[in-house]
Design an enzyme around this catalytic site. Structure first.
Site, mmCIF file in Angstrom:
data_model
loop_
_atom_site.group_PDB
_atom_site.id
_atom_site.type_symbol
_atom_site.label_atom_id
_atom_site.label_comp_id
_atom_site.label_asym_id
_atom_site.label_seq_id
_atom_site.Cartn_x
_atom_site.Cartn_y
_atom_site.Cartn_z
ATOM 1 C CG ASP A 80 -1.951 0.958 1.328
ATOM 2 O OD1 ASP A 80 -2.405 1.406 0.264
ATOM 3 O OD2 ASP A 80 -2.377 1.301 2.468
ATOM 4 C CG HIS A 81 -0.400 4.866 0.117
ATOM 5 N ND1 HIS A 81 -0.753 5.891 -0.720
ATOM 6 C CD2 HIS A 81 -1.531 4.472 0.730
ATOM 7 C CE1 HIS A 81 -2.064 6.117 -0.613
ATOM 8 N NE2 HIS A 81 -2.559 5.264 0.246
ATOM 9 C CG HIS A 178 -5.429 7.832 3.646
ATOM 10 N ND1 HIS A 178 -4.507 8.479 2.889
ATOM 11 C CD2 HIS A 178 -5.754 6.709 2.968
ATOM 12 C CE1 HIS A 178 -4.272 7.776 1.780
ATOM 13 N NE2 HIS A 178 -5.027 6.700 1.803
ATOM 14 C CG HIS A 208 -6.354 4.605 -1.608
ATOM 15 N ND1 HIS A 208 -5.177 4.303 -0.983
ATOM 16 C CD2 HIS A 208 -6.325 3.984 -2.811
ATOM 17 C CE1 HIS A 208 -4.453 3.538 -1.786
ATOM 18 N NE2 HIS A 208 -5.120 3.325 -2.903
ATOM 19 N N GLY A 209 -9.113 5.403 1.560
ATOM 20 C CA GLY A 209 -9.771 6.187 2.603
ATOM 21 C C GLY A 209 -11.222 5.774 2.775
ATOM 22 C CB SER A 211 -11.993 4.066 7.585
ATOM 23 O OG SER A 211 -11.388 2.791 7.587
ATOM 24 C CG ASN A 230 -7.066 0.668 -0.274
ATOM 25 O OD1 ASN A 230 -7.494 -0.137 -1.100
ATOM 26 N ND2 ASN A 230 -5.889 1.236 -0.374
HETATM 27 ZN ZN LIG Z 1 -4.485 4.940 0.738
#
Ligand SMILES: [Zn+2]
Length: 288
Positions: A80-81, A178, A208-209, A211, A230
């Site tokens: 990741d990243h 994130h 992404h992010g 959550s 993610n």
């Molecule tokens: Zn990310």
């Protein structure tokens, strides 16, 4: 069943579900993800951020490989990243089957250049590559970081970027950040923009992010065409909330096998909720 991201997401894209990518972070979270994947018959991505890899050590990837090879569920081990070409090479050496090179903070031209370099090294050995265009925001609460100002992905540039780099998956910036959103910060996903990107980009799209966004918006993004989401903070927050409770309620405890099982169960509850939300439950049969 260890595979690369291209093979994994081809099925997801075709069948309109998103495979969850959970940041592993510790051995107990790996256990939770693997148990849930088997129980829910849900393909999963074991995501490890470079900071997590530094903490866990390269040998931890061997545990992930052993779990993935023993599992009857499709799994990908994903960096990741990735922050540099060297970091990505180290991950490939360790046995990751998919890597992200994050050049989103660079100029458009430099992002293309570093991404192309990674694709050139990874594809001949069947490792998939994810890159990011635009910037994911930050809530200031997670290790993944992010930009203080979100730059939304431009659909025209996205099409050009994919054509020029040959990447397998594209992370898009459509308004997520994130970490866990602090009180008063309300993310608004630009689902209209996601549709525009989906219309012109053929490779699977990544969010992404993921959550603490509104569940309805996440479910809608899957319907529109997100193939990988993610999740890091939501699982870790539930896990450590339980760790704190268990330790508070049982001050004399020190045996890991007494302390952690209820914490793993708390993580699994969130993991399995996300699997359902992403329409990814019972999809293992599609890989046979
Ligand atoms: Zn990310």
């Amino acid at each position: 069943m260890l595979m690369n991201m291209k093979e994994l997401l081809k099925v997801a894209q075709k069948n309109q579900f998103a495979v969850p990518a959970f940041n592993i972070g510790s051995g107990q979270i790996l256990t939770a993800v693997v148990q849930s994947a088997e129980a829910m018959q849900c393909p999963v991505i074991l995501a490890i951020h470079p900071d997590e890899l530094s903490f866990l050590g390269d040998s931890f990837v061997e545990s992930c490989k052993a779990e993935a090879n023993a599992a009857k569920v499709p799994m990908v081990i994903h960096l990741d990243h990735g922050g540099s070409f060297e970091q990505v090479m180290r991950a490939i050496q360790c046995g990751f089957t998919s890597v992200m090179i994050d050049g989103s903070h660079l100029s458009y031209e430099d992002n293309i250049e570093i991404t192309k370099k990674v694709v050139g090294a990874a594809h001949p050995i069947h490792i998939s590559v994810e890159a990011e265009l635009g910037t994911i925001g930050t809530t200031g609460t997670s290790a993944e970081g992010g930009a203080s100002e979100i730059i939304y992905t431009d659909p025209k540039l996205a099409k050009d970027f994919v054509a020029k780099t040959g990447i397998d998956t594209l992370a898009v910036a459509i308004g997520t950040a994130h970490g866990i959103y602090p009180k008063g910060m309300k993310p608004k996903l630009r689902l209209d923009l996601l549709k525009e990107i989906r219309d012109v980009v053929m490779v699977p799209l990544v969010l992404h992010g993921g959550s603490s966004n509104a569940d309805e918006e996440i479910a809608e993004s899957v319907k529109i065409g997100i193939s990988k989401i993610n999740i890091s903070s939501d699982v870790k927050a539930a896990y450590y909330k339980k760790v704190r409770e268990v330790l508070k309620d049982n001050e004399g405890w020190y045996e890991p096998n007494a302390i952690y099982p209820p914490c793993i169960a708390a993580a699994r509850e969130v993991i399995e909720f996300k699997m359902n939300l992403f329409n990814a439950v019972d999809k293992v049969k599609l890989y046979k």
